[in-house]
Design an enzyme around this catalytic site. Structure first.
Site, PDB file in Angstrom:
ATOM      1  N   SER A 165      38.247  37.037  30.777  1.00  0.00           N
ATOM      2  CA  SER A 165      39.707  37.107  30.875  1.00  0.00           C
ATOM      3  C   SER A 165      40.490  36.427  29.760  1.00  0.00           C
ATOM      4  O   SER A 165      41.712  36.589  29.695  1.00  0.00           O
ATOM      5  CB  SER A 165      40.173  36.534  32.209  1.00  0.00           C
ATOM      6  OG  SER A 165      39.938  37.448  33.234  1.00  0.00           O
ATOM      7  N   LYS A 185      49.267  30.404  31.294  1.00  0.00           N
ATOM      8  CA  LYS A 185      48.932  31.448  32.267  1.00  0.00           C
ATOM      9  C   LYS A 185      49.298  30.968  33.666  1.00  0.00           C
ATOM     10  O   LYS A 185      49.041  29.806  34.010  1.00  0.00           O
ATOM     11  CB  LYS A 185      47.438  31.757  32.175  1.00  0.00           C
ATOM     12  CG  LYS A 185      46.993  32.906  33.079  1.00  0.00           C
ATOM     13  CD  LYS A 185      45.503  33.166  32.922  1.00  0.00           C
ATOM     14  CE  LYS A 185      45.028  34.327  33.761  1.00  0.00           C
ATOM     15  NZ  LYS A 185      43.575  34.566  33.618  1.00  0.00           N
ATOM     16  N   SER A 229      42.160  39.184  32.457  1.00  0.00           N
ATOM     17  CA  SER A 229      43.351  38.970  33.246  1.00  0.00           C
ATOM     18  C   SER A 229      44.448  38.168  32.523  1.00  0.00           C
ATOM     19  O   SER A 229      45.590  38.164  32.970  1.00  0.00           O
ATOM     20  CB  SER A 229      43.001  38.243  34.540  1.00  0.00           C
ATOM     21  OG  SER A 229      42.525  36.941  34.247  1.00  0.00           O
TER      22      SER A 229
END
Lengths: 108, 476
Positions: free
Chosen positions: B178, B79, B154
């Site tokens: 997330s 990420k 997210s």
């Protein structure tokens, strides 16, 4: 309405944000609706409840369970290598090769 | 080669059996990314040079016949909120569009030390603020299971790549859900470890008392393997726990029979989609047949978790994001005549709407006159939410709930209503606030074929039980 236009301007100033007029209007609506929702926390009587700032404070039981300290937030005061000067400058938008450069600080 | 179905386990085996070299495997993943990712947009940056150099190192170990490290040749995506030395790291924000970190995040360094191949950086909501990946400055991610829908957020890119098979596994971060919510939306496994289990060094800070790094994988076993590699004390993170790391993979072999599973009534109330409820109830029935005792429990303060979270997370974010000032790194606006104008213009032009909204909310909650009413109040309720779990775990070994109230929603459906977007995290935020571990494991699907996630929560530092229960749910 908890938050007024004046509050939005004041908070934007604290946060170093300028915001367009359109953004300020949107912020006014959104902050009021979110704060209204957050207001439901007042349904709870928390006068005898300690505040929790970090997980480690909530882990009191584990820390006292005989396993000792689980986090070592203090280290020995021994200097270690840090980021070399040139590497620390390499992402800067503007430098003079030695220092970060910014527009003038003193406003008249 | 059919790399779609590759897991960490099967990749380890094809590498050690010399069916493929690590370099060939990596190249095949890049071909697949090139062909399939433009439609999904899970990747923001690829780092092929770094990946192929690492693949060479792995292949030399294989050829020498030396013992293979646990992730030898496994292609993994990171990420884009984790620093990667020499590889652009944006946090999904325009303000870090050209940021090249001079160091590696500890979790990333540990993956590479274990032989993993870092393929690239995954799309995400800007500064990990969002539940749909629509807040990325680089455009949304599409859900591989239905491209008209969001992948969740997210860590949307991290979940979508695992679902699409363009990475064997990924790392995500979880501050309010997330990792788990996008895992649920994309039909993959997502594990948030206990706060302190995995070092946060090199994770771009959103809310420091809530941020966690964890794996997204195709199987529970893969999550156990990855966690073992990234977990453990790190002197570079003062909140990382100095506790031994169990062998999670070996612990999966222990049977779940005899475990007490709590089912909190507050997680099955109004707002829960009927199909999600049915799937999670079926998962609970499966655990009962596996020999678990199912115990109805109550977590009485659950309704206060979202408002508590949005005070604490935004307050911490407003402080953490003060560092983006256009001086040392990141975007600087042109044409400012004074320092203060430069700060304002850079932040105005560099941050997106949701990030500004959260900075404003957090600054307001911390400002003079409101600190006690909002921030201190939320910290006190955080204690109550944590006590709910402490009391529940006196009675039960793990808690099972839905991960999210619905399956993946449509792109654009909630993007104009921040409050309704925040409620997508209603079942995940409380674990972040209490610092306990949680996993989302796919179980069942909706009538339109969308994946549904079942969440397992456990005691602090008891990821082993969480993983075991998830594996029992996953077992065909």
């Amino acid at each position: 309405m908890k938050v007024t236009e004046k509050d939005v301007a004041y908070v934007a100033d604290l946060a170093n944000l300028e915001l367009t007029d359109q953004e300020r209007q949107r912020m006014l609506t959104d902050l009021n609706s979110i704060l209204d929702y957050i207001g439901r926390l007042n349904e709870l009587d928390t006068s005898n409840v300690p505040p929790m700032a970090q997980i480690s404070t909530g882990l009191g039981k584990i820390e006292n369970s005989g396993r000792g300290q689980i986090t070592s937030s203090m280290r020995d005061d021994v200097p270690v290598l840090c980021l070399p000067h040139q590497e620390a400058l390499q992402n800067a938008p503007v430098t003079d090769g030695e220092f970060f450069k910014v527009p003038k600080v003193i406003e008249r | 080669m059919d790399i779609n179905s590759f897991t960490i386990e099967s990749t380890r085996s094809v590498i050690s059996q010399k069916e493929f070299t690590a370099a060939d495997l990596a190249k095949n993943f890049y071909k697949k990314i090139e062909a399939e990712d433009p439609e999904i947009h899970a990747y923001l940056t690829l780092c092929e040079d770094r990946a192929l150099q690492q693949a060479d190192r792995v292949d030399r170990i294989v050829n020498a016949g030396d013992p293979l490290p646990p992730l030898a040749g496994v292609p993994i995506g990171i990420k884009d909120v984790m620093a990667t030395k020499g590889v652009r790291t944006t946090a999904g924000s325009k303000i870090l569009e050209n940021f090249i970190p001079p160091y590696d995040c500890t979790a990333v360094a540990r993956l590479e030390a274990a032989g993993a191949i870092i393929l690239g950086k995954m799309n995400c909501d800007e500064f990990a603020m969002g539940s749909s990946n629509e807040n990325s400055a680089y455009g949304p991610v599409r859900n591989p299971r239905d491209k008209s829908r969001v992948p969740g957020g997210s860590s949307g890119g991290s979940a979508a790549a695992v679902a699409a098979g363009t990475a064997v596994a990924t790392l995500g971060s979880d501050t309010g859900g997330s990792i788990r919510q996008p895992a649920s939306f994309c039909g993959v496994v997502g594990l948030m470890p206990t706060y302190g289990r995995v070092s946060r060094y090199g994770l771009i800070a959103f809310a420091s008392s809530l941020d966690h790094i964890g794996p997204l994988t195709k199987t529970v076993k893969d999550a156990a393997i990855l966690l073992k590699v990234i977990a453990g004390h790190d002197p570079l993170d003062s909140t990382s726990a100095d506790l031994p790391v169990p062998d999670y993979e070996a612990d999966l072999a222990k049977h779940v029979s005899g475990l007490k599973i709590g089912v909190p009534k507050e997680y099955f109330g109004e707002g829960l989609d009927d199909e999600v409820r049915a799937a999670v109830e079926a998962g609970i029935a499966k655990l009962r047949s596996a020999g678990c005792t199912i115990i109805p429990i109550s977590l009485p303060h659950t309704a206060y978790a979202i408002p508590t979270y949005y005070v604490i997370a935004t307050a911490e974010a407003s402080a953490n994001l003060a560092r983006y000032d256009g001086v040392r790194y990141g975007y600087r606006a042109k044409g400012a005549r004074t320092l203060s104008e430069m700060y304002r213009k850079s932040r105005d032009e560099g941050f997106g709407t949701e990030v500004k909204r959260r900075i404003m909310l957090g600054t307001y909650a911390l400002s003079s006159g409101y600190y006690d009413d909002y921030y201190l109040k939320a910290q006190r309720v955080r204690t109550l939410l944590t006590r709910d779990f402490e009391e529940a775990f006196q009675q039960v070994d793990a808690i099972v709930t839905p991960t999210a109230p619905t399956a993946a929603f449509k792109i654009g459906e909630k993007s104009d209503d921040p409050l309704s977007m925040y409620l997508a995290d209603i079942y995940t935020v409380t674990a972040d606030l209490a610092g306990i571990p949680g996993i989302s494991v796919p179980y069942g699907q909706s009538s339109s074929g969308l994946p549904i996630g079942l969440q397992v929560l456990g005691r602090h530092f008891d990821e082993s039980t969480v993983l075991r229960v998830a594996a029992a749910v996953e077992r065909p």
